[in-house]
Write an enzyme that holds these catalytic residues in place. Structure first.
Site, PDB file in Angstrom:
ATOM      1  N   ILE A 154       0.829  -1.211   0.000  1.00 44.53           N
ATOM      2  CA  ILE A 154       0.000   0.000   0.000  1.00 44.53           C
ATOM      3  C   ILE A 154       0.860   1.256   0.000  1.00 44.53           C
ATOM      4  O   ILE A 154       1.651   1.462   0.918  1.00 44.53           O
ATOM      5  CB  ILE A 154      -0.929   0.038   1.231  1.00 44.53           C
ATOM      6  CG1 ILE A 154      -1.731  -1.260   1.340  1.00 44.53           C
ATOM      7  CG2 ILE A 154      -1.857   1.237   1.162  1.00 44.53           C
ATOM      8  CD1 ILE A 154      -2.599  -1.341   2.578  1.00 44.53           C
ATOM      9  N   LYS A 175       3.888  -1.452  13.526  1.00 48.70           N
ATOM     10  CA  LYS A 175       3.434  -0.611  12.419  1.00 48.70           C
ATOM     11  C   LYS A 175       2.789   0.676  12.930  1.00 48.70           C
ATOM     12  O   LYS A 175       2.916   1.735  12.310  1.00 48.70           O
ATOM     13  CB  LYS A 175       2.470  -1.399  11.535  1.00 48.70           C
ATOM     14  CG  LYS A 175       3.184  -2.518  10.786  1.00 48.70           C
ATOM     15  CD  LYS A 175       2.205  -3.476  10.143  1.00 48.70           C
ATOM     16  CE  LYS A 175       2.929  -4.628   9.472  1.00 48.70           C
ATOM     17  NZ  LYS A 175       2.010  -5.761   9.184  1.00 48.70           N
TER      18      LYS A 175
END
Lengths: 428, 428
Positions: free
Chosen positions: B138, B207
């Site tokens: 992404i 993350k």
């Protein structure tokens, strides 16, 4: 040209909603922007047609000028927010010729004259950024040009018109008829008094041309984009779609096929589990299929002064940073790699809803029409009707021209009383 | 340093799935990549521990070396795909010191030592790109760093772990129990034999730290991230959520609050109409709220060799282009602008499901506990039960510490037989 600490001179063309929001942000966020650019940004002027009109606190008279060419000639960065083809095109070419980088939000201009502008910018070694022209606030140009630079895009499916998405979403969620949903959209300001450009797909077609150009390094003229709007969609279409767990969306589609690229705008059936089905209201989203990355989707507001200003400002920071510190954005080169094919060459799937005579042999007669044109039937559903039986057929993928010929064949068949709707199935 | 037409020398560290896919793409797409970079890319070597092992057709023995430092010293661009902290960290610092730009997909390293690496890269005036470390394929880093450069991000909500999203999605769509869904995920290869790092939220926490750092120019240590996994989620929780048109997602959240930034990972209730609710299977998505742009979402594959290789390749093209033609990506500077606050300071909403005594006065007793801690009740639903009545309460937003104290007060209350679940409500 600026040395690193000299201000980057910014000229704004067009004092509308987006323009005044951009000026407000450039002023209020000056310190933060200077840190990100590596040099201060100085607004050297705002071009307006009428300098005597009061433009509010963010546009003081001293900033305004009616001499656009003189303003452009002094700028390092020209921000074009006027809209329309001329004089925007000429002023951008003047800016490029004088060594300025350009940021534009002008969808019509980029769709119609993009390649001419990219080539001029390449030749002059300046930047031309147009993030806000594609889908408002949604970052799309950088991801496509840079993040996917080592990948190959095979298809783009975009919900790029908020008005039509709002109308279709209301029809889906509240069971409204098209006319009622359109009227509601007009009352809420989502649709204009004359909604033609939105509901007939013309706005989406301009964005489809830009998307195709981005994805495939491809010159796509607006005339190459097949365009069908949503005004023929009925509440019955929406109900029939829901029964097979699908929703109807107006999609802008750019697709690499065997021999070239097809670009089209039309309503389409999308599976409820597809991420595009979750795009509600007036939001926009662009779904990209790439060979290595797989499916990617980018979602956000496609219009509105403040969201569009955010995209414009991101572009200003990038091109100003290049001016201040050297460097340049990625080139748009290698045009015309693929042939732009007419929609007849596209592989699509049809969902055909029709009323048929209620007598033996009808299904065989209908099936014979499909067979004649080499189109395979995947699913047949029979639904009860009043005077006629209802039939809903989904085809396998086939060339658009064969699917059309099949529909013509059905229309001519004695077994078929009426073709109620024909929708393409996308996103699989 | 390369002159425009001299090859850009690329060193690959780590010959795993992603590494060999990157080498394959660099080789097969050489012509196209050279056009995009402005110079050819030359793979000068691939670091492996054991050079005698057969690595398949894309990694011929002549390319392999076990001397990582010597390889790094000759490179213009170092691509680190080894994973783990050491020796990856030392090799990246060596690369930066010798003037090479770096591309890494190493989530653990960027989460733990990101600021040290960014500062070294800034000081050496080289690029450090890590698109693949955040959410696989992404594109997220460029949109956040560049497209939103003139905007202010207020909140990020991310589905950044495919394993847990797959498990929760199966629980939601098929009514599976957690254990059954986990076992199925393990059989299909979506979850590891020891699923702790995924299901307890540790992977998402790393993350979250990177996302917070990107969004807020903020040094966030992994220890600052509050972390709660999905192993306590039951089929009943999923059913209760559906009854109020919500789904349960494991979210990584980084949020600007009054006094600073909070970063947390926990399961959360998300409205069915929120775009994050439409993220199914093992897909990832990151929803960004920005002052001007509004809500944006980025969706795609968060893991897998080929999707990750696509992101790595995009980064290689960008940094190699800077090497070949001059320029440099945006700086990561201005760290520690906000204080990182403990989760107690976050404003959240709770949905509390409990069994209560089936007698008069119980609702008043429960309401008194909420009032005592200053927490407002938005919705109360009573559901029938066997020996006890069921009660589901949604609160208004309140500081996390007050919500916790309320739950403790409920546990201590005679009126409450059992607290069945406590879930936060997000995305509103």
């Amino acid at each position: 040209m600026s040395t690193p600490l000299a201000p980057v001179k910014v000229a704004i063309l067009g004092p509308g909603t987006v323009g005044s929001e951009v000026v407000r942000l450039l002023t209020q966020e000056a310190g933060d922007l200077a840190a990100r650019v590596g040099a201060p940004l100085e607004i050297i002027g705002v071009y307006v047609r009428d300098t005597s009109k009061d433009r509010g606190p963010h546009l003081p008279p001293a900033l305004l000028t009616s001499d656009a060419s003189a303003l452009v000639a002094q700028a390092d960065v020209v921000v074009e927010l006027m809209g329309g083809i001329e004089p925007a095109r000429t002023l951008i070419l003047e800016a490029i010729a004088s060594g300025a980088s350009v940021v534009t939000a002008n969808k019509a201009l980029v769709a119609a004259h993009g390649p001419e502008l990219y080539e001029a910018a390449d030749a002059a070694n300046v930047d031309l950024y147009f993030e806000a022209a594609v889908a408002g606030a949604i970052p799309l140009v950088r991801p496509v040009r840079e993040s996917l630079a080592g990948d190959h895009i095979t298809r783009i499916l975009g919900i790029v018109n908020g008005t039509t998405n709002y109308i279709l979403d209301e029809m889906t969620r509240r069971g409204l008829d098209y006319d009622v949903a359109l009227k509601q959209a007009q009352e809420l300001g989502y649709a204009e008094a004359d909604p033609t450009a939105d509901v007939e797909g013309h706005d989406a077609a301009a964005k489809a041309a830009i998307l195709a150009s981005l994805a495939f390094h491809q010159r796509v003229a607006l005339d190459d984009v097949y365009c069908e709007g949503i005004s023929a969609i009925t509440a019955d279409d929406v109900i029939a779609a829901r029964e097979t767990r699908q929703v109807i969306k107006l999609l802008a589609i750019a697709e690499r096929t065997g021999g070239g690229v097809t670009v089209r705008v039309h309503p389409a059936l999308v599976g409820e589990d597809h991420p595009l089905a979750g795009v509600h209201g007036a939001f926009n989203a662009v779904f990209i299929e790439a060979e290595s990355a797989g499916g990617l989707m980018f979602y956000g507001q496609g219009a509105g002064g403040t969201p569009t200003a955010s995209a414009v400002l991101g572009d200003i920071v990038s091109v100003a940073r290049h001016k201040a510190t050297g460097g340049k954005g990625p080139l748009e080169s290698n045009y015309a790699v693929h042939e732009v094919l007419p929609i007849d060459a596209a592989q699509t799937r049809y969902c055909i809803r029709m009323a048929v005579e209620d007598r033996p042999g009808v299904l065989a007669a209908v099936a014979a029409v499909f067979q004649e044109h080499g189109v395979g039937i995947e699913i047949v559903r029979q639904v009860p009707g009043q005077t006629h039986a209802g039939l809903i057929l989904s085809t396998y993928a086939a060339p658009e021209r064969d699917l059309r010929a099949t529909v013509e064949g059905l229309r001519a068949s004695d077994a078929v009383a009426e073709i109620k709707s024909v929708l393409r199935i996308e996103g699989e």
